[in-house]
Scaffold this motif. Structure first.
Motif, PDB file in Angstrom:
ATOM      1  N   ASN A  44       1.523   0.155 -10.604  1.00 30.32           N
ATOM      2  CA  ASN A  44       1.294  -0.620  -9.387  1.00 30.32           C
ATOM      3  C   ASN A  44       0.888   0.323  -8.267  1.00 30.32           C
ATOM      4  O   ASN A  44       0.838   1.551  -8.455  1.00 30.32           O
ATOM      5  CB  ASN A  44       2.506  -1.493  -9.012  1.00 30.32           C
ATOM      6  CG  ASN A  44       3.717  -0.725  -8.540  1.00 30.32           C
ATOM      7  OD1 ASN A  44       3.622   0.373  -7.979  1.00 30.32           O
ATOM      8  ND2 ASN A  44       4.896  -1.300  -8.737  1.00 30.32           N
ATOM      9  N   ALA A  45       0.581  -0.222  -7.106  1.00 33.72           N
ATOM     10  CA  ALA A  45       0.008   0.566  -6.029  1.00 33.72           C
ATOM     11  C   ALA A  45       0.970   1.599  -5.464  1.00 33.72           C
ATOM     12  O   ALA A  45       0.538   2.630  -4.933  1.00 33.72           O
ATOM     13  CB  ALA A  45      -0.465  -0.356  -4.904  1.00 33.72           C
ATOM     14  N   HIS A  73      -7.571  -2.701  -1.631  1.00 31.65           N
ATOM     15  CA  HIS A  73      -6.646  -3.559  -0.876  1.00 31.65           C
ATOM     16  C   HIS A  73      -7.424  -4.498   0.050  1.00 31.65           C
ATOM     17  O   HIS A  73      -7.073  -5.681   0.190  1.00 31.65           O
ATOM     18  CB  HIS A  73      -5.661  -2.711  -0.073  1.00 31.65           C
ATOM     19  CG  HIS A  73      -4.610  -2.044  -0.905  1.00 31.65           C
ATOM     20  ND1 HIS A  73      -3.560  -2.738  -1.471  1.00 31.65           N
ATOM     21  CD2 HIS A  73      -4.460  -0.756  -1.289  1.00 31.65           C
ATOM     22  CE1 HIS A  73      -2.793  -1.892  -2.149  1.00 31.65           C
ATOM     23  NE2 HIS A  73      -3.321  -0.689  -2.060  1.00 31.65           N
ATOM     24  N   VAL A  95      -4.140  -3.605  -7.831  1.00 28.01           N
ATOM     25  CA  VAL A  95      -5.232  -2.734  -7.409  1.00 28.01           C
ATOM     26  C   VAL A  95      -5.372  -1.518  -8.325  1.00 28.01           C
ATOM     27  O   VAL A  95      -6.490  -1.030  -8.547  1.00 28.01           O
ATOM     28  CB  VAL A  95      -5.082  -2.296  -5.939  1.00 28.01           C
ATOM     29  CG1 VAL A  95      -5.213  -3.479  -5.005  1.00 28.01           C
ATOM     30  CG2 VAL A  95      -3.778  -1.556  -5.696  1.00 28.01           C
ATOM     31  N   VAL A  96      -4.266  -1.001  -8.880  1.00 28.52           N
ATOM     32  CA  VAL A  96      -4.383   0.105  -9.840  1.00 28.52           C
ATOM     33  C   VAL A  96      -5.034  -0.410 -11.124  1.00 28.52           C
ATOM     34  O   VAL A  96      -5.883   0.267 -11.715  1.00 28.52           O
ATOM     35  CB  VAL A  96      -3.012   0.737 -10.123  1.00 28.52           C
ATOM     36  CG1 VAL A  96      -3.111   1.783 -11.235  1.00 28.52           C
ATOM     37  CG2 VAL A  96      -2.455   1.381  -8.860  1.00 28.52           C
ATOM     38  N   VAL A 139       0.832  -1.200   0.000  1.00 28.58           N
ATOM     39  CA  VAL A 139       0.000   0.000   0.000  1.00 28.58           C
ATOM     40  C   VAL A 139       0.871   1.255   0.000  1.00 28.58           C
ATOM     41  O   VAL A 139       1.899   1.309   0.689  1.00 28.58           O
ATOM     42  CB  VAL A 139      -0.900   0.026   1.261  1.00 28.58           C
ATOM     43  CG1 VAL A 139      -1.924   1.154   1.191  1.00 28.58           C
ATOM     44  CG2 VAL A 139      -1.586  -1.315   1.476  1.00 28.58           C
TER      45      VAL A 139
END
Length: 282
Positions: free
Chosen positions: A246-247, A49, A214-215, A36
Motif C-alpha cells: 500500500n502507499a 494520488h 496506487v502502489v 499518502v
C-alpha cells in the motif's frame, strides 16, 4: 492496539475546526480519500494520488474534473500539515459538504465541498515488516461485489474494512488475506496482494470489489506483463513468493499463510522501490 498519533489536521484550511453534524461524508459516506506517504516534504506517488482524486471526483461528485483551485488548496494544506516531519503519513479527504434532502445530494462545487487534510506518525511496525515480512491468515469475513462505477475507488464507505480490522484484532497474526464473495483472492485488510509462481507474477483483477491502490497501479504500469486474475486461495498457498503493498508501507513479503511458510521472503527495505523479482520494466 495503539491509537494513531495525529500531528496536525486542517478542515477547509483551518486548524482545530469542526466537521458539521450534517456533513454528508459523516451522514452517508458521501466522499472519498487517499492516504499518502510523505518523506522530507515530498509526497510519494503524488501523480497517482491526484489521478485517484480525479477519478473519484468524476464518479462520486459527477464532476468533469477536480477543480484546479481545490487541488491547489490540497497541495498547500498537505505541505502545511507535514512541515517539519522527516517521514509521516497524510490523509486527504473530500466530502460533498452540507446540503440536500436525505440521500438526494445538492449540486456541489469547489466552494461547497469539505476538505480534510491530516498528518500522522508513520507506523513504526512497517520498517520491521519490510525487512522480515508478515504472517497472514485467511479472513472469515469476505468482500461483497460493488457497483461497477464504484469498484476500486477509495470512497468513504469503508465498513467492510472496519469489520476486517476488527477480525484482525482478534487473531494472532499480522495481516489477513481477504476473499470476495466467489471465493477468489481480493486483497489484504489494507493493501493489495501480488504473488509469483515460477516466472509469472499475478494480482487479483478487482473488477467488482476491493481498492485499486496506487502502489498496485505503479506496479501494473511499470510491469504490464503482470497477470490480473480471479484466482482461488490455493494459488497463494502454492506461490513461490508473495507480498502485500500500500502507499504507506510499500511492499512487504508474505512470510506465511495459515501457518504454511512461503519459500521466498524478501527484505524490501533494501530493494529498489516497485521491484518485482525476475521482471524487467516494459
Amino acid at each position: 492496539m495503539t491509537t494513531q498519533q495525529v500531528y496536525t489536521s486542517l478542515i477547509n484550511g483551518t486548524a482545530g475546526a469542526d466537521i458539521a453534524a450534517a456533513d454528508r461524508g459523516l451522514l452517508y459516506g458521501d466522499g472519498f480519500f487517499t492516504t499518502v506517504r510523505v518523506v522530507q516534504g515530498q509526497p510519494d506517488l503524488w501523480p497517482l494520488h491526484v489521478e485517484r482524486l480525479q477519478t473519484c471526483a468524476r464518479a462520486v461528485f459527477g464532476w468533469a474534473a477536480l477543480p484546479k483551485s481545490v487541488l491547489t488548496l490540497i497541495e498547500q494544506e498537505l505541505s502545511t500539515v507535514t512541515e517539519g516531519h522527516q517521514e509521516c503519513g497524510a490523509r486527504i479527504t473530500l466530502t460533498r459538504g452540507v446540503g440536500g434532502r436525505g440521500y438526494a445530494p445538492p449540486e456541489s462545487n469547489a466552494d461547497t465541498v469539505t476538505r480534510m487534510v491530516t498528518a500522522f506518525a508513520y507506523p513504526a511496525v512497517y520498517s520491521d515488516w519490510q525487512r522480515h515480512g508478515v504472517k497472514t491468515e485467511l479472513a472469515a469475513f469476505y468482500l461483497g461485489s460493488q457497483h461497477p462505477r464504484l469498484a476500486g475507488l477509495k470512497t468513504l464507505n469503508r465498513l467492510e474494512q472496519v469489520m476486517l480490522k476488527q477480525e484482525l484484532a482478534q487473531r494472532d497474526t499480522d495481516e489477513l488475506i481477504v476473499l470476495d464473495a466467489s471465493g477468489a483472492i481480493a486483497e489484504a485488510t489494507a493493501g493489495n496482494v501480488f504473488w509469483r509462481q515460477g516466472d509469472t507474477w499475478y494480482t487479483p483483477e478487482l473488477a467488482q470489489t476491493g481498492v485499486h491502490g496506487v502502489v498496485r497501479q505503479a506496479l501494473l504500469t511499470k510491469y504490464p506483463q503482470i497477470q490480473r486474475v480471479n484466482a482461488q486461495v490455493n494459488a497463494l498457498r502454492t506461490a513461490d513468493e508473495a507480498f502485500v503493498c500500500n502507499a504507506l508501507m510499500g511492499q512487504v513479503s508474505i512470510r506465511s499463510l495459515d501457518g504454511k511458510a512461503l519459500p521466498t521472503v524478501r527484505n524490501y527495505k533494501n530493494e529498489a522501490p516497485f521491484t518485482l523479482a525476475g521482471l524487467s520494466p516494459c
